[in-house]
Design a protein around this motif. Structure first.
Motif, PDB file in Angstrom:
ATOM      1  N   THR A  76      41.316 -55.031  67.756  1.00 25.90           N
ATOM      2  CA  THR A  76      42.464 -55.591  67.045  1.00 25.90           C
ATOM      3  C   THR A  76      43.463 -54.491  66.691  1.00 25.90           C
ATOM      4  O   THR A  76      44.672 -54.681  66.830  1.00 25.90           O
ATOM      5  CB  THR A  76      42.014 -56.323  65.770  1.00 25.90           C
ATOM      6  OG1 THR A  76      41.074 -57.328  66.123  1.00 25.90           O
ATOM      7  CG2 THR A  76      43.180 -56.964  65.050  1.00 25.90           C
ATOM      8  N   LEU A  77      42.965 -53.348  66.249  1.00 29.99           N
ATOM      9  CA  LEU A  77      43.845 -52.227  65.914  1.00 29.99           C
ATOM     10  C   LEU A  77      44.666 -51.780  67.125  1.00 29.99           C
ATOM     11  O   LEU A  77      45.854 -51.492  67.009  1.00 29.99           O
ATOM     12  CB  LEU A  77      43.039 -51.052  65.369  1.00 29.99           C
ATOM     13  CG  LEU A  77      42.560 -51.177  63.927  1.00 29.99           C
ATOM     14  CD1 LEU A  77      41.479 -50.154  63.630  1.00 29.99           C
ATOM     15  CD2 LEU A  77      43.717 -51.022  62.964  1.00 29.99           C
ATOM     16  N   GLU A  78      44.040 -51.715  68.297  1.00 32.23           N
ATOM     17  CA  GLU A  78      44.769 -51.305  69.500  1.00 32.23           C
ATOM     18  C   GLU A  78      45.816 -52.341  69.884  1.00 32.23           C
ATOM     19  O   GLU A  78      46.935 -51.979  70.274  1.00 32.23           O
ATOM     20  CB  GLU A  78      43.804 -51.039  70.648  1.00 32.23           C
ATOM     21  CG  GLU A  78      43.067 -49.736  70.463  1.00 32.23           C
ATOM     22  CD  GLU A  78      42.217 -49.330  71.654  1.00 32.23           C
ATOM     23  OE1 GLU A  78      42.287 -49.976  72.724  1.00 32.23           O
ATOM     24  OE2 GLU A  78      41.481 -48.339  71.516  1.00 32.23           O
ATOM     25  N   LEU A  79      45.491 -53.625  69.755  1.00 31.46           N
ATOM     26  CA  LEU A  79      46.470 -54.667  70.051  1.00 31.46           C
ATOM     27  C   LEU A  79      47.632 -54.621  69.062  1.00 31.46           C
ATOM     28  O   LEU A  79      48.787 -54.775  69.430  1.00 31.46           O
ATOM     29  CB  LEU A  79      45.803 -56.045  70.012  1.00 31.46           C
ATOM     30  CG  LEU A  79      44.829 -56.348  71.137  1.00 31.46           C
ATOM     31  CD1 LEU A  79      44.087 -57.653  70.858  1.00 31.46           C
ATOM     32  CD2 LEU A  79      45.544 -56.410  72.483  1.00 31.46           C
ATOM     33  N   TRP A  80      47.315 -54.401  67.802  1.00 33.12           N
ATOM     34  CA  TRP A  80      48.307 -54.378  66.736  1.00 33.12           C
ATOM     35  C   TRP A  80      49.209 -53.150  66.829  1.00 33.12           C
ATOM     36  O   TRP A  80      50.429 -53.238  66.728  1.00 33.12           O
ATOM     37  CB  TRP A  80      47.572 -54.479  65.407  1.00 33.12           C
ATOM     38  CG  TRP A  80      48.243 -53.946  64.191  1.00 33.12           C
ATOM     39  CD1 TRP A  80      49.561 -54.039  63.872  1.00 33.12           C
ATOM     40  CD2 TRP A  80      47.629 -53.242  63.118  1.00 33.12           C
ATOM     41  NE1 TRP A  80      49.800 -53.422  62.651  1.00 33.12           N
ATOM     42  CE2 TRP A  80      48.636 -52.945  62.181  1.00 33.12           C
ATOM     43  CE3 TRP A  80      46.330 -52.854  62.847  1.00 33.12           C
ATOM     44  CZ2 TRP A  80      48.377 -52.265  60.994  1.00 33.12           C
ATOM     45  CZ3 TRP A  80      46.077 -52.186  61.665  1.00 33.12           C
ATOM     46  CH2 TRP A  80      47.082 -51.902  60.755  1.00 33.12           C
ATOM     47  N   THR A  81      48.620 -51.972  67.045  1.00 32.81           N
ATOM     48  CA  THR A  81      49.409 -50.745  67.045  1.00 32.81           C
ATOM     49  C   THR A  81      49.989 -50.400  68.408  1.00 32.81           C
ATOM     50  O   THR A  81      50.973 -49.664  68.490  1.00 32.81           O
ATOM     51  CB  THR A  81      48.568 -49.546  66.568  1.00 32.81           C
ATOM     52  OG1 THR A  81      47.522 -49.292  67.520  1.00 32.81           O
ATOM     53  CG2 THR A  81      47.987 -49.787  65.183  1.00 32.81           C
ATOM     54  N   GLY A  82      49.354 -50.897  69.461  1.00 32.71           N
ATOM     55  CA  GLY A  82      49.800 -50.573  70.813  1.00 32.71           C
ATOM     56  C   GLY A  82      49.389 -49.186  71.259  1.00 32.71           C
ATOM     57  O   GLY A  82      49.858 -48.693  72.283  1.00 32.71           O
ATOM     58  N   ASP A  83      48.505 -48.526  70.517  1.00 28.67           N
ATOM     59  CA  ASP A  83      48.057 -47.176  70.840  1.00 28.67           C
ATOM     60  C   ASP A  83      46.542 -47.078  70.799  1.00 28.67           C
ATOM     61  O   ASP A  83      45.859 -47.941  70.236  1.00 28.67           O
ATOM     62  CB  ASP A  83      48.633 -46.162  69.842  1.00 28.67           C
ATOM     63  CG  ASP A  83      50.092 -45.863  70.086  1.00 28.67           C
ATOM     64  OD1 ASP A  83      50.450 -45.574  71.237  1.00 28.67           O
ATOM     65  OD2 ASP A  83      50.874 -45.916  69.118  1.00 28.67           O
ATOM     66  N   GLU A  84      46.032 -45.978  71.340  1.00 29.55           N
ATOM     67  CA  GLU A  84      44.594 -45.704  71.333  1.00 29.55           C
ATOM     68  C   GLU A  84      44.098 -45.531  69.895  1.00 29.55           C
ATOM     69  O   GLU A  84      44.777 -44.932  69.057  1.00 29.55           O
ATOM     70  CB  GLU A  84      44.326 -44.436  72.131  1.00 29.55           C
ATOM     71  CG  GLU A  84      42.864 -44.153  72.324  1.00 29.55           C
ATOM     72  CD  GLU A  84      42.648 -42.922  73.190  1.00 29.55           C
ATOM     73  OE1 GLU A  84      41.642 -42.228  72.945  1.00 29.55           O
ATOM     74  OE2 GLU A  84      43.472 -42.656  74.082  1.00 29.55           O
ATOM     75  N   VAL A  85      42.891 -46.070  69.622  1.00 34.22           N
ATOM     76  CA  VAL A  85      42.314 -46.072  68.277  1.00 34.22           C
ATOM     77  C   VAL A  85      40.847 -45.663  68.350  1.00 34.22           C
ATOM     78  O   VAL A  85      40.143 -46.032  69.281  1.00 34.22           O
ATOM     79  CB  VAL A  85      42.408 -47.491  67.661  1.00 34.22           C
ATOM     80  CG1 VAL A  85      41.562 -47.606  66.404  1.00 34.22           C
ATOM     81  CG2 VAL A  85      43.846 -47.865  67.392  1.00 34.22           C
ATOM     82  N   THR A  86      40.403 -44.905  67.368  1.00 30.53           N
ATOM     83  CA  THR A  86      38.979 -44.658  67.147  1.00 30.53           C
ATOM     84  C   THR A  86      38.689 -45.121  65.731  1.00 30.53           C
ATOM     85  O   THR A  86      39.315 -44.633  64.785  1.00 30.53           O
ATOM     86  CB  THR A  86      38.632 -43.160  67.282  1.00 30.53           C
ATOM     87  OG1 THR A  86      39.001 -42.715  68.576  1.00 30.53           O
ATOM     88  CG2 THR A  86      37.152 -42.917  67.034  1.00 30.53           C
TER      89      THR A  86
END
Length: 110
Positions: free
Chosen positions: A8-18
């Motif tokens: 969800t974080l990657e979809l929301w921010t549009g960037d790579e997430v850990t």
């Protein structure tokens, strides 16, 4: 929870997430623009993180409290301590525009 789910974080921010909900785990948001350590989680209630700032002697602590509302809504209480003075205005607008503002836009678009 949208604030801790990597997909969800990657979809929301549009960037790579850990991201992990494991206390002591490192996290990275917006392709490494925000990095730190996860300190505490209470499912659907509270997130406490330590954010890293290069060259700053004190740690910056972010506490996000979630309050369930009526009609499946949620209100958010934010406390961000020890922000470097020179960064304060950028962080204040960043929380409003890029973090919570983008999250609201993401869910309104569903």
């Amino acid at each position: 929870m949208a604030l801790t789910n990597p997909l969800t974080l990657e979809l929301w921010t549009g960037d790579e997430v850990t991201m992990s909900t494991e206390p002591g785990s490192e996290f990275s948001l917006w392709g490494g623009s925000i990095v730190g350590k996860n300190l505490e989680f209470e499912q659907d209630k509270k997130i406490v993180q330590q954010w890293y700032f290069d060259g700053e002697p004190e740690t910056s602590i972010v506490t996000i409290k979630l309050h369930a509302g009526k009609d499946n809504g949620t209100s958010v209480e934010l406390r961000h301590t020890n922000i470097p003075d020179k960064e304060y205005d950028d962080f204040a607008s960043g929380w409003d525009d890029y973090y919570f503002g983008a999250l609201a836009d993401f869910f309104e678009g569903e």
